[in-house]
Design a protein around this motif. Structure first.
Motif, mmCIF file in Angstrom:
data_model
loop_
_atom_site.group_PDB
_atom_site.id
_atom_site.type_symbol
_atom_site.label_atom_id
_atom_site.label_comp_id
_atom_site.label_asym_id
_atom_site.label_seq_id
_atom_site.Cartn_x
_atom_site.Cartn_y
_atom_site.Cartn_z
ATOM 1 N N TYR A 6 0.829 -1.202 0.000
ATOM 2 C CA TYR A 6 0.000 0.000 0.000
ATOM 3 C C TYR A 6 0.861 1.247 0.000
ATOM 4 C CZ TYR A 6 -3.552 -3.367 1.256
ATOM 5 O OH TYR A 6 -4.401 -4.453 1.260
ATOM 6 N N MET A 7 0.283 2.341 -0.484
ATOM 7 C CA MET A 7 0.999 3.596 -0.569
ATOM 8 C C MET A 7 -0.022 4.723 -0.475
ATOM 9 S SD MET A 7 1.979 6.220 -2.924
ATOM 10 C CE MET A 7 1.288 5.557 -4.408
ATOM 11 N N THR A 8 0.349 5.802 0.176
ATOM 12 C CA THR A 8 -0.491 6.996 0.205
ATOM 13 C C THR A 8 0.298 8.159 -0.380
ATOM 14 O OG1 THR A 8 0.214 7.647 2.423
ATOM 15 C CG2 THR A 8 -1.743 6.240 2.260
ATOM 16 N N THR A 9 -0.409 9.083 -0.987
ATOM 17 C CA THR A 9 0.246 10.264 -1.544
ATOM 18 C C THR A 9 -0.738 11.427 -1.603
ATOM 19 O OG1 THR A 9 1.601 11.068 -3.388
ATOM 20 C CG2 THR A 9 -0.288 9.725 -3.958
ATOM 21 N N PRO A 10 -0.241 12.650 -1.421
ATOM 22 C CA PRO A 10 -1.115 13.811 -1.592
ATOM 23 C C PRO A 10 -1.527 13.943 -3.059
ATOM 24 C CG PRO A 10 1.052 14.453 -0.726
ATOM 25 C CD PRO A 10 1.100 13.004 -1.036
ATOM 26 N N LEU A 11 -2.745 14.378 -3.275
ATOM 27 C CA LEU A 11 -3.236 14.615 -4.637
ATOM 28 C C LEU A 11 -3.411 16.113 -4.819
ATOM 29 C CD1 LEU A 11 -5.934 11.796 -4.853
ATOM 30 C CD2 LEU A 11 -3.601 11.772 -5.754
ATOM 31 N N LEU A 12 -2.549 16.696 -5.618
ATOM 32 C CA LEU A 12 -2.612 18.130 -5.866
ATOM 33 C C LEU A 12 -3.744 18.415 -6.844
ATOM 34 C CD1 LEU A 12 1.224 18.708 -6.284
ATOM 35 C CD2 LEU A 12 -0.157 18.907 -4.212
ATOM 36 N N ILE A 13 -4.640 19.274 -6.454
ATOM 37 C CA ILE A 13 -5.843 19.550 -7.241
ATOM 38 C C ILE A 13 -5.510 19.975 -8.669
ATOM 39 C CG2 ILE A 13 -7.902 21.007 -7.422
ATOM 40 C CD1 ILE A 13 -7.997 18.878 -5.200
ATOM 41 N N HIS A 14 -4.486 20.786 -8.853
ATOM 42 C CA HIS A 14 -4.159 21.291 -10.179
ATOM 43 C C HIS A 14 -3.442 20.260 -11.050
ATOM 44 C CE1 HIS A 14 -0.474 22.078 -7.885
ATOM 45 N NE2 HIS A 14 0.151 21.964 -9.028
ATOM 46 N N ASN A 15 -3.099 19.088 -10.492
ATOM 47 C CA ASN A 15 -2.336 18.094 -11.244
ATOM 48 C C ASN A 15 -2.817 16.669 -10.973
ATOM 49 O OD1 ASN A 15 -0.347 17.550 -13.087
ATOM 50 N ND2 ASN A 15 1.317 17.534 -11.610
ATOM 51 N N THR A 16 -4.067 16.512 -10.584
ATOM 52 C CA THR A 16 -4.582 15.212 -10.154
ATOM 53 C C THR A 16 -4.489 14.149 -11.240
ATOM 54 O OG1 THR A 16 -6.096 16.345 -8.666
ATOM 55 C CG2 THR A 16 -6.561 14.042 -9.124
ATOM 56 N N ALA A 17 -4.896 14.448 -12.456
ATOM 57 C CA ALA A 17 -4.878 13.443 -13.527
ATOM 58 C C ALA A 17 -3.467 12.936 -13.788
ATOM 59 C CB ALA A 17 -5.490 14.009 -14.802
ATOM 60 N N ALA A 18 -2.494 13.826 -13.830
ATOM 61 C CA ALA A 18 -1.110 13.409 -14.069
ATOM 62 C C ALA A 18 -0.600 12.532 -12.937
ATOM 63 C CB ALA A 18 -0.211 14.633 -14.235
ATOM 64 N N ILE A 19 -0.937 12.880 -11.705
ATOM 65 C CA ILE A 19 -0.516 12.075 -10.549
ATOM 66 C C ILE A 19 -1.124 10.682 -10.634
ATOM 67 C CG2 ILE A 19 -0.694 11.841 -8.035
ATOM 68 C CD1 ILE A 19 -0.624 14.961 -7.955
ATOM 69 N N LEU A 20 -2.421 10.597 -10.881
ATOM 70 C CA LEU A 20 -3.094 9.293 -10.959
ATOM 71 C C LEU A 20 -2.566 8.462 -12.124
ATOM 72 C CD1 LEU A 20 -6.750 10.360 -10.131
ATOM 73 C CD2 LEU A 20 -5.093 9.272 -8.612
ATOM 74 N N ASN A 21 -2.337 9.092 -13.267
ATOM 75 C CA ASN A 21 -1.790 8.362 -14.419
ATOM 76 C C ASN A 21 -0.384 7.840 -14.132
ATOM 77 O OD1 ASN A 21 -4.029 8.573 -16.096
ATOM 78 N ND2 ASN A 21 -3.385 10.556 -16.879
ATOM 79 N N ASN A 22 0.416 8.623 -13.424
ATOM 80 C CA ASN A 22 1.766 8.209 -13.069
ATOM 81 C C ASN A 22 1.744 6.966 -12.180
ATOM 82 O OD1 ASN A 22 4.659 8.440 -12.786
ATOM 83 N ND2 ASN A 22 4.278 9.254 -10.744
#
Length: 72
Positions: free
Chosen positions: A6-22
């Motif tokens: 498992y892993m947790t990470t902050p999701l930056l509102i202005h870059n959410t799609a890129a974070i999730l895709n990564n």
């Protein structure tokens, strides 16, 4: 029986799609999004352990996400 990491990470509102895709490209599945303790959102991810995967990949990925969050 499937074992998970498992892993947790902050999701930056202005870059959410890129974070999730990564994270998705690295085999992580988004399980839940919750409000962070200091505002913002935190994503909870999981992926199966094993299958020749690098045992430290999750730790490195979390460290990379933390660094990206600090730079933002």
């Amino acid at each position: 029986m499937t074992r998970w990491e498992y892993m947790t990470t902050p999701l930056l509102i202005h870059n959410t799609a890129a974070i999730l895709n990564n994270w998705g490209a690295q085999g992580w599945e988004l399980v839940q999004v919750v409000p962070g303790p200091e505002g913002g959102l935190v994503g909870y991810f999981k992926r199966p352990v094993g299958g020749g995967a690098d045992n430290n990949a999750g730790l490195r990925a979390a460290a990379q996400a933390a660094q990206q969050f600090e730079e933002a």
